[in-house]
Design a protein around this motif. Structure first.
Motif, PDB file in Angstrom:
ATOM      1  N   ASP A 432       0.838  -1.205   0.000  1.00 43.43           N
ATOM      2  CA  ASP A 432       0.000   0.000   0.000  1.00 43.43           C
ATOM      3  C   ASP A 432       0.869   1.250   0.000  1.00 43.43           C
ATOM      4  O   ASP A 432       2.057   1.209   0.350  1.00 43.43           O
ATOM      5  N   ASP A 433       0.218   2.371  -0.385  1.00 43.75           N
ATOM      6  CA  ASP A 433       0.903   3.673  -0.444  1.00 43.75           C
ATOM      7  C   ASP A 433       0.437   4.502   0.744  1.00 43.75           C
ATOM      8  O   ASP A 433      -0.760   4.789   0.872  1.00 43.75           O
ATOM      9  N   VAL A 434       1.374   4.867   1.593  1.00 43.22           N
ATOM     10  CA  VAL A 434       1.024   5.438   2.896  1.00 43.22           C
ATOM     11  C   VAL A 434       1.629   6.835   3.032  1.00 43.22           C
ATOM     12  O   VAL A 434       2.859   7.001   2.963  1.00 43.22           O
ATOM     13  N   LEU A 435       0.752   7.793   3.238  1.00 39.50           N
ATOM     14  CA  LEU A 435       1.186   9.180   3.414  1.00 39.50           C
ATOM     15  C   LEU A 435       1.410   9.449   4.902  1.00 39.50           C
ATOM     16  O   LEU A 435       0.526   9.182   5.721  1.00 39.50           O
ATOM     17  N   VAL A 436       2.570   9.976   5.234  1.00 40.03           N
ATOM     18  CA  VAL A 436       2.824  10.348   6.633  1.00 40.03           C
ATOM     19  C   VAL A 436       2.137  11.695   6.868  1.00 40.03           C
ATOM     20  O   VAL A 436       2.315  12.634   6.082  1.00 40.03           O
ATOM     21  N   THR A 437       1.319  11.765   7.914  1.00 38.25           N
ATOM     22  CA  THR A 437       0.621  13.018   8.224  1.00 38.25           C
ATOM     23  C   THR A 437       1.194  13.592   9.528  1.00 38.25           C
ATOM     24  O   THR A 437       2.042  12.958  10.167  1.00 38.25           O
ATOM     25  N   THR A 438       0.674  14.745   9.947  1.00 38.22           N
ATOM     26  CA  THR A 438       1.233  15.346  11.168  1.00 38.22           C
ATOM     27  C   THR A 438       0.893  14.508  12.401  1.00 38.22           C
ATOM     28  O   THR A 438       1.618  14.516  13.388  1.00 38.22           O
ATOM     29  N   SER A 439      -0.216  13.737  12.309  1.00 42.72           N
ATOM     30  CA  SER A 439      -0.593  12.965  13.501  1.00 42.72           C
ATOM     31  C   SER A 439      -0.396  11.463  13.322  1.00 42.72           C
ATOM     32  O   SER A 439      -0.601  10.707  14.265  1.00 42.72           O
ATOM     33  N   GLY A 440      -0.053  11.018  12.145  1.00 44.34           N
ATOM     34  CA  GLY A 440       0.111   9.570  11.933  1.00 44.34           C
ATOM     35  C   GLY A 440       0.257   9.258  10.476  1.00 44.34           C
ATOM     36  O   GLY A 440       1.302   9.517   9.892  1.00 44.34           O
ATOM     37  N   ARG A 441      -0.811   8.764   9.871  1.00 46.85           N
ATOM     38  CA  ARG A 441      -0.716   8.307   8.479  1.00 46.85           C
ATOM     39  C   ARG A 441      -2.088   8.314   7.814  1.00 46.85           C
ATOM     40  O   ARG A 441      -3.109   8.283   8.498  1.00 46.85           O
ATOM     41  N   GLU A 442      -2.042   8.354   6.473  1.00 49.11           N
ATOM     42  CA  GLU A 442      -3.256   8.140   5.686  1.00 49.11           C
ATOM     43  C   GLU A 442      -2.887   7.109   4.617  1.00 49.11           C
ATOM     44  O   GLU A 442      -1.933   7.314   3.852  1.00 49.11           O
ATOM     45  N   VAL A 443      -3.649   6.029   4.588  1.00 51.51           N
ATOM     46  CA  VAL A 443      -3.361   4.993   3.588  1.00 51.51           C
ATOM     47  C   VAL A 443      -4.113   5.376   2.315  1.00 51.51           C
ATOM     48  O   VAL A 443      -5.337   5.238   2.235  1.00 51.51           O
ATOM     49  N   LEU A 444      -3.387   5.869   1.325  1.00 51.06           N
ATOM     50  CA  LEU A 444      -4.052   6.372   0.120  1.00 51.06           C
ATOM     51  C   LEU A 444      -4.729   5.233  -0.652  1.00 51.06           C
ATOM     52  O   LEU A 444      -5.671   5.477  -1.397  1.00 51.06           O
ATOM     53  N   THR A 445      -4.242   4.032  -0.454  1.00 48.77           N
ATOM     54  CA  THR A 445      -4.763   2.877  -1.199  1.00 48.77           C
ATOM     55  C   THR A 445      -5.746   2.052  -0.370  1.00 48.77           C
ATOM     56  O   THR A 445      -6.049   0.905  -0.724  1.00 48.77           O
ATOM     57  N   ALA A 446      -6.283   2.652   0.709  1.00 45.18           N
ATOM     58  CA  ALA A 446      -7.108   1.879   1.646  1.00 45.18           C
ATOM     59  C   ALA A 446      -8.375   1.316   1.005  1.00 45.18           C
ATOM     60  O   ALA A 446      -8.932   0.335   1.506  1.00 45.18           O
ATOM     61  N   ALA A 447      -8.820   1.909  -0.097  1.00 44.26           N
ATOM     62  CA  ALA A 447     -10.070   1.424  -0.710  1.00 44.26           C
ATOM     63  C   ALA A 447      -9.896   0.076  -1.411  1.00 44.26           C
ATOM     64  O   ALA A 447     -10.881  -0.510  -1.858  1.00 44.26           O
ATOM     65  N   LEU A 448      -8.682  -0.390  -1.499  1.00 44.88           N
ATOM     66  CA  LEU A 448      -8.461  -1.715  -2.111  1.00 44.88           C
ATOM     67  C   LEU A 448      -8.253  -2.723  -0.976  1.00 44.88           C
ATOM     68  O   LEU A 448      -7.268  -2.642  -0.239  1.00 44.88           O
ATOM     69  N   PRO A 449      -9.189  -3.676  -0.836  1.00 42.81           N
ATOM     70  CA  PRO A 449      -9.112  -4.567   0.333  1.00 42.81           C
ATOM     71  C   PRO A 449      -7.819  -5.387   0.397  1.00 42.81           C
ATOM     72  O   PRO A 449      -7.181  -5.637  -0.631  1.00 42.81           O
ATOM     73  N   THR A 450      -7.522  -5.802   1.610  1.00 45.33           N
ATOM     74  CA  THR A 450      -6.358  -6.665   1.822  1.00 45.33           C
ATOM     75  C   THR A 450      -6.743  -7.983   2.515  1.00 45.33           C
ATOM     76  O   THR A 450      -5.985  -8.949   2.438  1.00 45.33           O
ATOM     77  N   LYS A 451      -7.876  -8.011   3.199  1.00 45.36           N
ATOM     78  CA  LYS A 451      -8.249  -9.227   3.958  1.00 45.36           C
ATOM     79  C   LYS A 451      -8.596 -10.361   2.994  1.00 45.36           C
ATOM     80  O   LYS A 451      -9.214 -10.130   1.952  1.00 45.36           O
TER      81      LYS A 451
END
Ligand code: GLY
Length: 460
Positions: A432-451
């Motif tokens: 996944d592609d993960v953006l570091v934010t000021t408080s943690g992270r935002e997973v830009l690819t979160a809409a694609l399931p992983t389970k």
């Protein structure tokens, strides 16, 4: 949009002007011919050029000095209209990207001589030979890609890295566009798999989604039932029920911003028990790594966390013997997870790796010679605005696992008979592609399931 584009580009150039007190020149590059000059390989502008010029101009150069930008490029040749259709002229392009001045290429050398002693103008080598030859001739010194930079070139590279490491709003808009198209491509790939008989059919369906959005791929797609070949770029294998399909496919926007996603799914629509066991270990590592992304966290620690979770999972399955922490210290994880946990993502898929490890490794850090760490591409504390991939994996790579030296060295730490029971798991990666934010992270690819259950639903 154009106003915003030129404003943001001006701001980037202004920021560079604050960081260096000497002129710099960046070339865009030119496409390479195949069998005759007019039959060309697809063109991709140099990313440092793109960062400040915004659009993929070909055979152009920009001179950057104290926040100002002069654009050098020729107007389209009169025959261009016949063969390629009408194209904007230099003045129109200069207005679009907010250049302070625009001149034909023939005036570049004269202009550079006026600005400064040619040898004192910094640059960064472009990959194509025609352009680095031109750079060498014009600046009258050797400019070669893949050579360590020195002097002002090195200072320029460090200044650009400090800007490109953390993405601005315009970059994030582009990156998110690329990500969303990649997500659609992966969903399409899952959907067509059961009816496909060759890897190539799945690749075609995935890339069709990207091409139909007028984007291209950010790197050569990996779509294979042989995920154990890490950069497998063959698509001829038949796919069989019982196989896992590993797809590492990412779109790139027309202005060059990349995405990079990997998913692994069962061809039949159902993971076997052994595939699910291993997949869940990789997913546990993936989820834990993402949950631990915060500004200030060392990316190398994220890598080691993945290594530990993978080692722990393999101990629990009876494949490895020992304490996970000790196994990681001995690089046992790397027998099955030989690459790093990820890399920077931006205008390039391995962003700024044309500069070697200058961008990926913080000042004073060098690659480890340890097998379990040497492929780590990023070794810095994370900063808000950085976009990184998180991509743990498990692979049974014959070149590693069948190496007599390795088998001998690890004969007691690996339960080879138990490992043989997992023969239907050749390669799994979840990225996944993960953006570091000021408080943690935002997973830009979160809409694609992983389970596994969600992936099974999408494939079925
Ligand atoms: N996703 C391709 C790579 O990281 O090399």
């Amino acid at each position: 949009m154009n106003k915003n584009l030129s404003e943001i580009l001006r701001f980037r150039r202004h920021q560079l002007g604050q960081l260096i007190d000497f002129p710099a020149i960046l070339w865009s590059g030119i496409s390479s011919p195949r069998n005759f000059p007019a039959n060309k390989y697809p063109y991709r502008a140099n990313s440092h050029f793109l960062y400040f010029a915004g659009i993929p101009l070909e055979n152009a150069a920009i001179v950057l000095e104290r926040g100002n930008m002069q654009l050098f490029m020729d107007d389209p040749h009169p025959s261009n209209n016949l063969w390629h259709g009408a194209a904007p002229n230099r003045e129109e392009i200069a207005a679009k990207i907010g250049a302070d001045d625009a001149k034909p290429m023939t005036e570049l050398v004269e202009q550079l001589t006026i600005i400064n002693d040619l040898e004192n103008i910094a640059t960064i080598p472009v990959q194509d030979a025609a352009t680095w030859t031109q750079q060498t001739q014009i600046l009258n010194r050797f400019i070669l890609p893949q050579q360590p930079l020195t002097g002002r070139d090195l200072e320029l590279a460090k200044a650009i890295i400090s800007l490109r490491l953390c993405h601005d709003d315009m970059a994030l808009i582009e990156l998110k566009k690329a990500v969303n198209v990649s997500i659609a491509a992966h969903k399409k790939g899952m959907k067509v798999t059961r009816a496909a008989s060759l890897e190539a059919e799945i690749r075609a369906a995935m890339e069709a989604v990207i091409i139909s959005e007028n984007m291209t791929t950010a790197y050569s797609s990996i779509v294979t039932v042989h995920g154990e070949i890490l950069h497998n770029q063959h698509y001829h294998h038949a796919i069989k029920s019982g196989d896992l399909l590993l797809a590492d496919v990412g779109a790139e926007t027309a202005n060059g911003w990349a995405s990079d996603i990997t998913r692994t799914w069962p061809v039949s629509g159902k993971f076997s028990p052994t595939q699910k066991d291993i997949y869940d270990i990789v997913l546990t590592a993936h989820d834990a790594c993402i949950a631990n992304i915060f500004p200030g966290v060392e990316y190398a620690e994220i890598h080691l966390l993945a290594a530990k979770i993978i080692a722990e999972g393999l101990v629990n399955l009876g494949i490895l013997r020992g304490k996970p922490e000790d196994l990681v210290k001995m690089d046992l994880h790397a027998l099955f997870f030989p690459h790093g946990i990820g890399h920077l993502l931006g205008l390039d898929v391995h962003d700024m790796e044309d500069l070697g490890d200058l961008a990926g490794y913080d000042l004073g850090r060098e690659r480890s010679s340890r097998f379990g760490l040497s492929y780590l591409r990023l070794n810095r504390p994370l900063l808000p605005g950085m976009l990184v991939t998180i991509e743990p994996g498990f692979y049974q790579v014959p070149a590693i696992l069948n190496d007599p030296k390795i088998r001998n060295q690890y004969q007691y730490l690996v339960n080879w008979e138990r490992l043989a029971q997992f023969a239907d798991v050749r390669g799994i990666r979840i990225e996944d592609d993960v953006l570091v934010t000021t408080s943690g992270r935002e997973v830009l690819t979160a809409a694609l399931p992983t389970k596994t259950s969600d992936i099974e639903n999408l494939v079925s």
